[in-house]
Design an enzyme around this catalytic site. Structure first.
Site, short mmCIF file in Angstrom:
data_model
loop_
_atom_site.label_atom_id
_atom_site.label_comp_id
_atom_site.label_asym_id
_atom_site.label_seq_id
_atom_site.Cartn_x
_atom_site.Cartn_y
_atom_site.Cartn_z
N CYS A 35 5.63 -1.37 8.26
CA CYS A 35 6.79 -1.85 9.01
C CYS A 35 7.65 -0.70 9.53
O CYS A 35 8.43 -0.89 10.44
CB CYS A 35 7.65 -2.76 8.15
SG CYS A 35 6.71 -4.07 7.40
N THR B 49 9.50 -28.21 11.06
CA THR B 49 8.16 -28.77 10.86
C THR B 49 7.23 -27.70 10.29
O THR B 49 7.18 -26.57 10.79
CB THR B 49 7.61 -29.30 12.21
OG1 THR B 49 8.54 -30.27 12.70
CG2 THR B 49 6.24 -29.94 12.04
N SER C 207 3.57 -13.45 0.33
CA SER C 207 3.20 -13.49 1.74
C SER C 207 1.69 -13.68 1.88
O SER C 207 0.92 -12.98 1.21
CB SER C 207 3.64 -12.19 2.41
OG SER C 207 3.15 -12.13 3.73
N GLY C 208 1.29 -14.59 2.77
CA GLY C 208 -0.13 -14.91 2.90
C GLY C 208 -0.99 -13.76 3.37
O GLY C 208 -2.10 -13.56 2.87
N HIS C 209 -0.49 -12.98 4.34
CA HIS C 209 -1.39 -12.02 4.97
C HIS C 209 -1.76 -10.83 4.08
O HIS C 209 -2.61 -10.03 4.45
CB HIS C 209 -0.86 -11.56 6.34
CG HIS C 209 0.29 -10.62 6.33
ND1 HIS C 209 0.16 -9.29 6.59
CD2 HIS C 209 1.61 -10.81 6.12
CE1 HIS C 209 1.35 -8.70 6.55
NE2 HIS C 209 2.24 -9.61 6.26
N ASN D 123 4.95 -1.38 -2.36
CA ASN D 123 3.95 -1.43 -1.30
C ASN D 123 3.40 -0.05 -0.94
O ASN D 123 2.28 0.07 -0.48
CB ASN D 123 4.52 -2.10 -0.04
CG ASN D 123 5.90 -1.64 0.32
OD1 ASN D 123 6.82 -1.76 -0.49
ND2 ASN D 123 6.06 -1.10 1.51
N GLY E 266 6.89 -13.29 3.93
CA GLY E 266 7.52 -12.73 2.75
C GLY E 266 8.98 -12.36 3.00
O GLY E 266 9.84 -12.53 2.14
N GLN F 48 3.28 -7.72 -2.81
CA GLN F 48 2.11 -6.86 -3.04
C GLN F 48 1.40 -7.18 -4.35
O GLN F 48 0.27 -6.73 -4.56
CB GLN F 48 2.50 -5.38 -3.03
CG GLN F 48 2.94 -4.86 -1.68
CD GLN F 48 1.81 -4.83 -0.63
OE1 GLN F 48 0.63 -4.94 -0.94
NE2 GLN F 48 2.19 -4.70 0.63
N1 PLP Z 1 7.68 -7.09 0.72
C1 PLP Z 1 6.70 -6.19 0.55
C2 PLP Z 1 6.62 -5.44 -0.74
C3 PLP Z 1 5.78 -5.95 1.58
O1 PLP Z 1 4.81 -5.04 1.40
C4 PLP Z 1 5.90 -6.69 2.78
C5 PLP Z 1 4.99 -6.44 3.91
O2 PLP Z 1 4.55 -5.30 4.13
C6 PLP Z 1 6.92 -7.63 2.89
C7 PLP Z 1 7.80 -7.80 1.85
C8 PLP Z 1 7.11 -8.44 4.12
O3 PLP Z 1 6.19 -9.50 4.18
P1 PLP Z 1 5.96 -10.24 5.56
O4 PLP Z 1 5.19 -9.30 6.42
O5 PLP Z 1 5.17 -11.47 5.23
O6 PLP Z 1 7.31 -10.57 6.09
#
Ligand code: PLP
Length: 386
Positions: A327, A239, A201-203, A153, A74, A181
């Site tokens: 983060c 790639t 974002s996938g996770h 988030n 993301g 989110q």
């Molecule tokens: N944006 C938001 C609102 C998020 O909650 C997060 C991850 O916590 C990100 C961006 C970042 O995504 P990624 O971990 O895939 O870089």
């Protein structure tokens, strides 16, 4: 430690990978290892799998497959959108964003400010909402991009995204939304929207970490952030991470099937947890706009306590939740989101985020409530005795 010992209530930090997603990606980690850019059939077979995954992502977003660019996360998607908007028009070097963005946007804009890009930071009210008139007034002829997240988030607060996109389009600037989110939790339909760029974002949607996507509207001029080969139709060199792309396609397909479940089951778990906390624990308050919120997120302040101590005891009790965004864990600063909402340092430091997901079970709610109540009471007893 396995998740059997835990009640995992930190689905905004990351999610359990869906076993069906693992199954779908496995062949691309084993026998199907060809390079998608190779011209022979063994490579083209892989390229076809990427095409299918692109269709899966596009179906969830309601856009065309050609509007999806696969990225590494993301954060990369967001950086790419911002970079592209600034590159496309040298006379437009002004960005508007909010004070409650994720660090992917926040830090990138702070860095750009040091390089001479002008940034307008929009504040939020006590519910976590921006003032749309203030946004409209802030857009200038030299505004390159407005970047506003879809869902916060930390609090789960949803911005009125389509309305914001209309305002930005009418004023002639580009619009990006960090929807990391929101995707998989609330319905999104880009077909009729005025959004130029969207990051996901996938996770966050039961896919492995390290894969993301950027939606680039087909009529939006675009400059790549990562340059080199002509992968992703020249929009993102390197790639492709084939297995993770396949996984993201599958995760999006499943997320589409579970949107109703998010709005009902996941919401019901969140609501009964939140109501239980408010009923059973004195001086607990909800942070953020309860009426306009993701169905899975509850950000709660426990007056007089420190999140660090609560997190430590909750961890020992087997509950995963968080203070602020994952983060920034480890930083002693109170959450920038709660501070922007006008809360005191004490309230911001006394806040925890609980985020539910489709792998949570209803019976975990009562277990979590007992444990949270026990931890809060214990800490309050300690504080009273001190
Ligand atoms: N944006 C938001 C609102 C998020 O909650 C997060 C991850 O916590 C990100 C961006 C970042 O995504 P990624 O971990 O895939 O870089």
């Amino acid at each position: 430690m396995t998740d059997r010992d835990l009640i995992y209530l930190d689905n905004n930090a990351t999610t359990r990978v869906d076993p069906a997603v693992v199954e779908e990606m496995m062949p691309y980690l084993t026998e199907l290892y060809g390079n998608p850019s190779s011209g022979y059939r063994f490579g083209q077979q892989i390229s076809k799998a990427i095409d299918l995954a692109r269709e899966g992502v596009a179906a969830l977003l309601g856009c065309e497959p050609g509007e999806i660019v696969f990225t590494s996360c993301g954060t990369e998607s967001t950086n790419t959108a911002i970079h592209s908007a600034l590159q496309m028009d040298r006379d437009r070097q002004h960005i508007i964003t909010t004070r409650v963005e994720h660090s992917a946007t926040l830090k990138t804009c702070e860095l750009l400010a040091k390089r001479g890009v002008e940034i307008t930071w929009l504040g939020v009210d006590s519910l976590g909402q921006i003032d749309l008139r203030e946004l409209e007034k802030a857009i200038r002829p030299d505004t390159a991009l407005v970047s506003v997240m879809w869902a916060n988030n930390e609090t789960g607060v949803l911005f009125p995204l389509e309305e914001i996109a209309e305002i930005v389009r009418a004023k002639g600037a580009l619009f990006h939304t960090d929807a990391v989110q929101a995707i998989g939790k609330v319905p999104v339909n880009l077909a009729e929207s005025k959004i130029n760029f969207l990051s996901l974002s996938g996770h966050k949607l039961h896919c492995p970490k390290g894969i993301g996507a950027l939606y680039v509207n087909r009529r939006t001029k675009f400059a790549p952030f990562i340059t080199g080969g002509s992968q992703e139709s020249g929009k993102r060199a390197g790639t492709q991470n084939v297995s993770s792309i396949v996984a993201l396609g599958k995760a999006c397909e499943i997320a589409g099937q579970y949107l109703k479940h998010e709005a009902t089951e996941v919401r019901a778990m969140r609501d009964s947890f939140e109501e239980g906390v408010l009923e059973r624990i004195s001086f607990a308050q909800v942070n953020g706009d309860r009426a306009h919120r993701l169905p899975n997120t509850s950000n709660l302040a426990f007056e007089g306590l420190e999140s660090e101590a609560m997190l430590m005891l909750l961890d020992q009790a087997g509950i995963c939740c968080s203070s602020g965004s994952a983060c920034t864990t480890g930083s002693v600063h109170p959450s920038h989101v709660l501070k922007a909402m006008g809360y005191s340092d004490d309230r911001a430091r006394a806040s925890l985020r609980f985020s539910f997901g489709r792998f949570n079970q209803r019976d975990e709610v009562s277990g979590a409530l007992d444990l949270v109540e026990g931890v809060i009471n214990k800490l309050r007893r300690i504080a009273a005795a001190a």
